[in-house]
Scaffold this active site. Sequence first.
Site, short mmCIF file in Angstrom:
data_model
loop_
_atom_site.label_atom_id
_atom_site.label_comp_id
_atom_site.label_asym_id
_atom_site.label_seq_id
_atom_site.Cartn_x
_atom_site.Cartn_y
_atom_site.Cartn_z
N HIS A 208 -56.95 19.03 -115.16
CA HIS A 208 -55.91 19.57 -114.28
C HIS A 208 -55.10 18.38 -113.76
O HIS A 208 -55.57 17.25 -113.75
CB HIS A 208 -56.55 20.39 -113.16
CG HIS A 208 -57.06 21.72 -113.64
ND1 HIS A 208 -56.40 22.90 -113.43
CD2 HIS A 208 -58.16 22.03 -114.37
CE1 HIS A 208 -57.08 23.90 -114.00
NE2 HIS A 208 -58.15 23.40 -114.58
N CYS A 239 -57.67 27.27 -110.62
CA CYS A 239 -58.85 28.13 -110.52
C CYS A 239 -58.79 28.79 -109.15
O CYS A 239 -58.63 28.10 -108.14
CB CYS A 239 -60.12 27.30 -110.67
SG CYS A 239 -61.60 28.27 -110.38
N ASN A 248 -53.20 22.95 -115.34
CA ASN A 248 -53.69 22.03 -116.37
C ASN A 248 -52.56 21.14 -116.83
O ASN A 248 -51.38 21.47 -116.66
CB ASN A 248 -54.17 22.81 -117.59
CG ASN A 248 -55.45 23.54 -117.33
OD1 ASN A 248 -55.44 24.63 -116.80
ND2 ASN A 248 -56.55 22.91 -117.67
P1 HMG Z 1 -71.51 38.91 -108.87
O1 HMG Z 1 -70.80 39.76 -107.87
O2 HMG Z 1 -72.57 37.98 -108.37
O3 HMG Z 1 -72.08 39.78 -110.10
O4 HMG Z 1 -70.42 38.07 -109.63
P2 HMG Z 1 -73.15 40.89 -110.24
O5 HMG Z 1 -73.90 40.63 -111.48
O6 HMG Z 1 -73.91 41.07 -108.94
O7 HMG Z 1 -72.24 42.20 -110.47
C1 HMG Z 1 -71.38 42.69 -109.47
C2 HMG Z 1 -70.38 43.65 -110.10
O8 HMG Z 1 -69.58 42.95 -111.05
C3 HMG Z 1 -71.02 44.79 -110.89
O9 HMG Z 1 -70.12 45.89 -110.81
C4 HMG Z 1 -71.03 44.28 -112.29
O10 HMG Z 1 -71.05 45.30 -113.25
C5 HMG Z 1 -69.71 43.54 -112.35
P3 HMG Z 1 -70.30 47.08 -109.73
O11 HMG Z 1 -71.69 47.60 -109.97
O12 HMG Z 1 -70.16 46.41 -108.36
O13 HMG Z 1 -69.19 48.02 -110.06
N1 HMG Z 1 -69.69 42.47 -113.36
C6 HMG Z 1 -68.76 42.35 -114.31
N2 HMG Z 1 -67.66 43.06 -114.58
C7 HMG Z 1 -66.93 42.65 -115.64
N3 HMG Z 1 -67.23 41.58 -116.40
C8 HMG Z 1 -68.31 40.83 -116.14
C9 HMG Z 1 -69.12 41.22 -115.05
N4 HMG Z 1 -70.25 40.71 -114.53
C10 HMG Z 1 -70.60 41.48 -113.51
N5 HMG Z 1 -68.59 39.78 -116.89
C11 HMG Z 1 -69.63 36.99 -111.63
C12 HMG Z 1 -70.79 37.17 -110.67
C13 HMG Z 1 -69.94 35.83 -112.55
C14 HMG Z 1 -69.43 38.27 -112.40
C15 HMG Z 1 -68.35 36.71 -110.77
O14 HMG Z 1 -68.63 35.66 -109.88
C16 HMG Z 1 -67.17 36.34 -111.62
O15 HMG Z 1 -66.68 37.15 -112.37
N6 HMG Z 1 -66.68 35.10 -111.47
C17 HMG Z 1 -65.60 34.63 -112.31
C18 HMG Z 1 -64.95 33.49 -111.67
C19 HMG Z 1 -63.84 32.98 -112.56
O16 HMG Z 1 -63.40 33.62 -113.51
N7 HMG Z 1 -63.40 31.77 -112.22
C20 HMG Z 1 -62.35 31.14 -112.96
C21 HMG Z 1 -62.77 30.70 -114.32
S1 HMG Z 1 -63.71 29.19 -114.34
C22 HMG Z 1 -62.52 27.97 -114.40
O17 HMG Z 1 -61.36 28.24 -114.26
C23 HMG Z 1 -62.96 26.58 -114.71
C24 HMG Z 1 -62.59 26.12 -116.11
O18 HMG Z 1 -61.19 26.25 -116.34
C25 HMG Z 1 -62.96 24.67 -116.30
C26 HMG Z 1 -62.50 23.83 -115.10
O19 HMG Z 1 -61.29 23.64 -114.90
O20 HMG Z 1 -63.42 23.44 -114.39
C27 HMG Z 1 -63.33 26.93 -117.17
MG MG Z 2 -59.65 24.83 -115.60
#
Ligand code: HMG
Ligand code: MG
Length: 310
Positions: A208, A239, A248
Amino acid sequence: MLPQHVTLVEVGPRDGLQNEAQTVSTADKVELVHRLQQAGLQQIEVTSFVSPKWVPQMGDNAQVMAGIQRQASVRYSVLTPNMKGFEGALAAKADEVVIFAAASEAFSQRNINCSIAESIERFRPVVQAAHAHGLKVRSAVSCALGCPYQGEVSLDQVDEVVQRLLDIGADHIGIADTIGVGTAGRVQTVMELALKRVPIAALSGHFHDTYGQALTNIHACLQLGIHTFDSSIAGLGGCPYAKGATGNVATEDVVYLLHGLGIHTGLDLDLLVDAGAFISNVLGRKPVSRVSNALLAKRSAPTQAAQTAA
Ligand code: HMG
Ligand code: MG
């Protein structure tokens, strides 16, 4: 010796758009992917199969994947935090999945609501299932150069996550400067450390540009022979769980640097500028790419001949 060829993994449709507050239509996301592949990108991170409650912008993941007219040579990857995400990725026929662990406990909790150790245990079955279905697994080590909550991140913390990701079978390790704080010397130190464990062809940088260091950091990696980098069209990105972090490094800027160094990319800079202008127009702002803005200004400037005729 600098590498002769560099591969860019375009993360604009995913990292770029995930941080946008305004909803971008599915059609515009699909159009962006089409423009990126037309410009020659062979690896495109299209979307995330994360919780739509956490990242609403990625809620149309399946529709975007279904809307793309695929090119056989292009690898379409998606972010998957757990098995639920993997099932979505599989149904959407992704070619590759991306898992993402953090080198900082605090960031892991904020980003994916679990500890680093728990995240690794969630990724383990994802890697197994991906391999069982013939999919590659890339991984990202977030906050490898600094954390928005913890501050400094030690080399040992980075090394440990790299080792854990390799242990569960990740095919590729991306060292990510999530908040864009790293400088060239530290980047080289972190990369040299990673190179002790990871073959150079399986290592990449994800920078980034918050502090304006991303291009310099890429150059520092090139000097080590690293030849794969993530970049984001028009410098989009951020993010939602790393406040203050900007986009980025812009794909256009990296390509300008690489071509200037005589490094082959297979990419058409003019078409990249078009793609960046397209999505920036959708978002209602100028590209965050110096190269793009310079080339767009040059295009719109009256030519010498036209000026003389007038
Ligand atoms: P949580 O709330 O702890 O999950 O979130 P959970 O397992 O307790 O589930 C809660 C609810 O989410 C449930 O639904 C699940 O079904 C649903 P409900 O029963 O409440 O209706 N759920 C999902 N739905 C769709 N797709 C899924 C999924 N998993 C659970 N995969 C979780 C944990 C990981 C899901 C959440 O924290 C999350 O989605 N986080 C994503 C954060 C994110 O996307 N951040 C940005 C990307 S990372 C980044 O940018 C860094 C990177 O670029 C590199 C860098 O720069 O460092 C890669
Ligand atoms: Mg990133």
